[in-house]
Every structure is written in C-alpha cells, then in structure tokens.
Design an enzyme around this catalytic site. Structure first.
Site, PDB file in Angstrom:
ATOM      1  N   GLY A  37       0.789  -1.235   0.000  1.00 47.44           N
ATOM      2  CA  GLY A  37       0.000   0.000   0.000  1.00 47.44           C
ATOM      3  C   GLY A  37       0.817   1.279   0.000  1.00 47.44           C
ATOM      4  O   GLY A  37       0.299   2.338   0.336  1.00 47.44           O
ATOM      5  N   SER A  38       2.093   1.200  -0.426  1.00 43.81           N
ATOM      6  CA  SER A  38       2.873   2.455  -0.448  1.00 43.81           C
ATOM      7  C   SER A  38       2.308   3.421  -1.484  1.00 43.81           C
ATOM      8  O   SER A  38       2.400   4.640  -1.316  1.00 43.81           O
ATOM      9  CB  SER A  38       4.356   2.175  -0.706  1.00 43.81           C
ATOM     10  OG  SER A  38       4.581   1.742  -2.023  1.00 43.81           O
ATOM     11  N   LEU A 118      -8.803  -8.392 -13.951  1.00 46.25           N
ATOM     12  CA  LEU A 118     -10.146  -7.800 -13.922  1.00 46.25           C
ATOM     13  C   LEU A 118     -11.012  -8.433 -15.011  1.00 46.25           C
ATOM     14  O   LEU A 118     -10.519  -8.774 -16.089  1.00 46.25           O
ATOM     15  CB  LEU A 118     -10.062  -6.287 -14.179  1.00 46.25           C
ATOM     16  CG  LEU A 118      -9.940  -5.366 -12.967  1.00 46.25           C
ATOM     17  CD1 LEU A 118      -8.887  -5.809 -11.988  1.00 46.25           C
ATOM     18  CD2 LEU A 118      -9.688  -3.937 -13.410  1.00 46.25           C
ATOM     19  N   ASN A 132      -4.252   2.037 -13.545  1.00 41.46           N
ATOM     20  CA  ASN A 132      -3.358   1.032 -12.959  1.00 41.46           C
ATOM     21  C   ASN A 132      -1.925   1.546 -12.948  1.00 41.46           C
ATOM     22  O   ASN A 132      -1.520   2.283 -13.845  1.00 41.46           O
ATOM     23  CB  ASN A 132      -3.415  -0.253 -13.804  1.00 41.46           C
ATOM     24  CG  ASN A 132      -2.536  -1.363 -13.240  1.00 41.46           C
ATOM     25  OD1 ASN A 132      -2.525  -1.617 -12.034  1.00 41.46           O
ATOM     26  ND2 ASN A 132      -1.788  -2.038 -14.106  1.00 41.46           N
ATOM     27  N   HIS A 134       2.013   0.099 -12.928  1.00 44.12           N
ATOM     28  CA  HIS A 134       2.746  -1.140 -13.217  1.00 44.12           C
ATOM     29  C   HIS A 134       4.252  -0.841 -13.179  1.00 44.12           C
ATOM     30  O   HIS A 134       4.694   0.165 -13.735  1.00 44.12           O
ATOM     31  CB  HIS A 134       2.333  -1.671 -14.595  1.00 44.12           C
ATOM     32  CG  HIS A 134       2.960  -2.974 -14.929  1.00 44.12           C
ATOM     33  ND1 HIS A 134       2.533  -4.171 -14.383  1.00 44.12           N
ATOM     34  CD2 HIS A 134       4.018  -3.287 -15.726  1.00 44.12           C
ATOM     35  CE1 HIS A 134       3.286  -5.160 -14.843  1.00 44.12           C
ATOM     36  NE2 HIS A 134       4.191  -4.644 -15.656  1.00 44.12           N
ATOM     37  N   VAL A 169      -4.514  -7.393 -20.366  1.00 37.40           N
ATOM     38  CA  VAL A 169      -3.690  -7.059 -19.182  1.00 37.40           C
ATOM     39  C   VAL A 169      -2.568  -6.066 -19.517  1.00 37.40           C
ATOM     40  O   VAL A 169      -1.857  -6.236 -20.503  1.00 37.40           O
ATOM     41  CB  VAL A 169      -3.072  -8.357 -18.597  1.00 37.40           C
ATOM     42  CG1 VAL A 169      -2.085  -8.034 -17.483  1.00 37.40           C
ATOM     43  CG2 VAL A 169      -4.156  -9.267 -18.098  1.00 37.40           C
ATOM     44  N   GLU A 199       7.087   5.734  -8.873  1.00 37.27           N
ATOM     45  CA  GLU A 199       5.647   5.424  -8.830  1.00 37.27           C
ATOM     46  C   GLU A 199       4.917   6.425  -7.955  1.00 37.27           C
ATOM     47  O   GLU A 199       3.867   6.952  -8.326  1.00 37.27           O
ATOM     48  CB  GLU A 199       5.422   4.006  -8.284  1.00 37.27           C
ATOM     49  CG  GLU A 199       5.880   2.902  -9.194  1.00 37.27           C
ATOM     50  CD  GLU A 199       5.456   1.513  -8.720  1.00 37.27           C
ATOM     51  OE1 GLU A 199       5.393   0.611  -9.547  1.00 37.27           O
ATOM     52  OE2 GLU A 199       5.197   1.341  -7.505  1.00 37.27           O
TER      53      GLU A 199
END
Ligand code: GAR
Length: 221
Positions: A37-38, A118, A132, A134, A169, A199
C-alpha cells in the site's frame, strides 16, 4: 550513476504537472490494493499536500494481511476486505467489488498494487475510469514479476507506467511513465525500491491528468 540521473530521466518523460491541472471538484477515488500500500500512501499524501484535488472514498483489499488496510485506517479511510477466495468466479468477485465501489460513491478506481485480473464486470462498470500502476515501461514486461523480468532481460533502463485499464492485461492507454536506470549490482529489491520512488511521484499526477483529459472530452461534448 548518481541519484540525480534517475530523477532527471524521469522528469524528461513525465514532467511535473502542477495542481492547477486538477478539476475543481474533488475526485472521488476508490483505491484497490493487495499488499503493502505504499502507492495508497503516496496518493493520500498528495491529497493532503494539496497536489491532487481528490478524496479517497474507500480502500478495497483482497488479502487479509495486506498492510494497505492498516495505512488506510491510519488515514481515516474505510478499508473493506473482499477476499477473492470467498467467491466462486472472478465475475462474481468483481460484481461485489463494483457494488462496494458504487456504495461508496466512487468515481475513479485506482489499482495500486492490485494483483488480480479484472473481468468485464468491473471494467465496463467504470469504463475509462480505472487507472493502474505497473512497475515497468509498458509495453515491456507485462504481468507479474515485472522487475524480475526486466533484470532477466538485461535492460539498462526500466521504470513504471500509469495507464488506463482495458480488458487486455497491462495494455490500456498510457497516461505517464518514468524511467529508472538499472544499476550493475541491482537486485529485484533495490531496483523495485527505486522504481517505487517514481511510482509515488507519477501516480497522483497521472490521476489528475486522467481526470483533466476526461473533463476536456466531456466539455467538447
Ligand atoms: C507496485 O510496484 C506496483 O507497480 C505493482 O505492485 C506494487 C505495489 O506496491 N503492481 C503490479 O505489479 C501490477 N501488475 P505497493 O503495495 O507498495 O503500492
């Protein structure tokens, strides 16, 4: 290679955008995370710092031990555990995810380390509003273990990508990317740690950018 090189390279590809790119009404975010969860934390911090005009309506997590849930609680965000192991199919699970997101009045869905495929059930319910992050420069190194894949391929530069989600994906339209050099003595852990710094920088910016683009599309009618 100096730390500055990483930052310079990253900012060439994803220049900082200022908060005035954010629409005036706070974006209602639903964040989905499977682990640490960073990236959840980075979004929460960007909101608190006034860099992203948004509010986190809910965190959905699928692993009971996910640290993301603790982080959410510390930020005063409700954390809802939906354990995929309790559902007979991916579609049924996604149905419950959609119901929960709607219950919390979520507008944008942020996959921040969500390690589940998903189905159209979720993708269609939030069409063009699922984002998203990645840990590679897509379209290279899709799927799991992206950092290990980059090391095994011997690339000298990798990074991270924030993109809109489509059914295939790790393939939707790219919003932002940041480059990170691979150092000779890198392990998956050291490289991933440097990727995560980027990120945390680009995810909040990419959320603002996606909302801004959506707004422009809507206003053009
Ligand atoms: C991040 O590095 C993110 O890019 C990756 O999981 C990590 C989650 O970190 N996502 C994927 O690999 C999705 N295919 P976090 O839990 O500390 O935010």
């Amino acid at each position: 290679m100096s730390k500055n090189f990483t930052l310079d390279t990253a900012s060439l590809i994803s220049p900082d955008i200022s908060s005035n790119h954010t629409p005036s009404t706070p974006l209602k975010l639903g964040i989905m995370a499977s682990g640490n969860g960073s990236n959840f934390e980075a979004v929460a911090q960007a909101i608190q710092a006034g860099q992203l005009n948004a509010q986190i309506q809910v965190l959905i997590y699928n692993n009971p031990e996910a640290k993301a849930a603790v982080r959410a609680t510390n930020w005063g965000v409700e954390a809802v555990l939906l354990n995929h192991r309790d559902y007979k199919s991916r579609a049924k699970f996604d149905g419950q995810v959609v119901q929960t997101l709607q219950q919390y009045d979520v507008e944008w869905v942020i996959l921040a380390g969500w390690m589940r495929l998903l189905t159209p059930v979720l993708i269609d319910a939030f069409a063009d509003k699922i984002i998203n992050i990645h840990p590679s420069l897509l379209p290279s190194f899709k799927g799991i273990h992206a950092v290990e894949q980059a090391l095994a391929a011997g690339v000298k530069i990798t990074g991270c990508t924030v993109h809109l989600v489509c059914l295939e994906v790790d393939s939707g339209p790219i919003l932002m990317q940041a480059a990170v050099p691979v150092l000779p003595d890198d392990t998956a852990e050291t490289l991933h740690a440097r990727i995560q710094i980027q990120e945390h920088r680009i995810l909040p910016q990419a959320i603002a950018l996606a909302a801004q683009r959506q707004l422009q599309l809507t206003s053009k009618g």
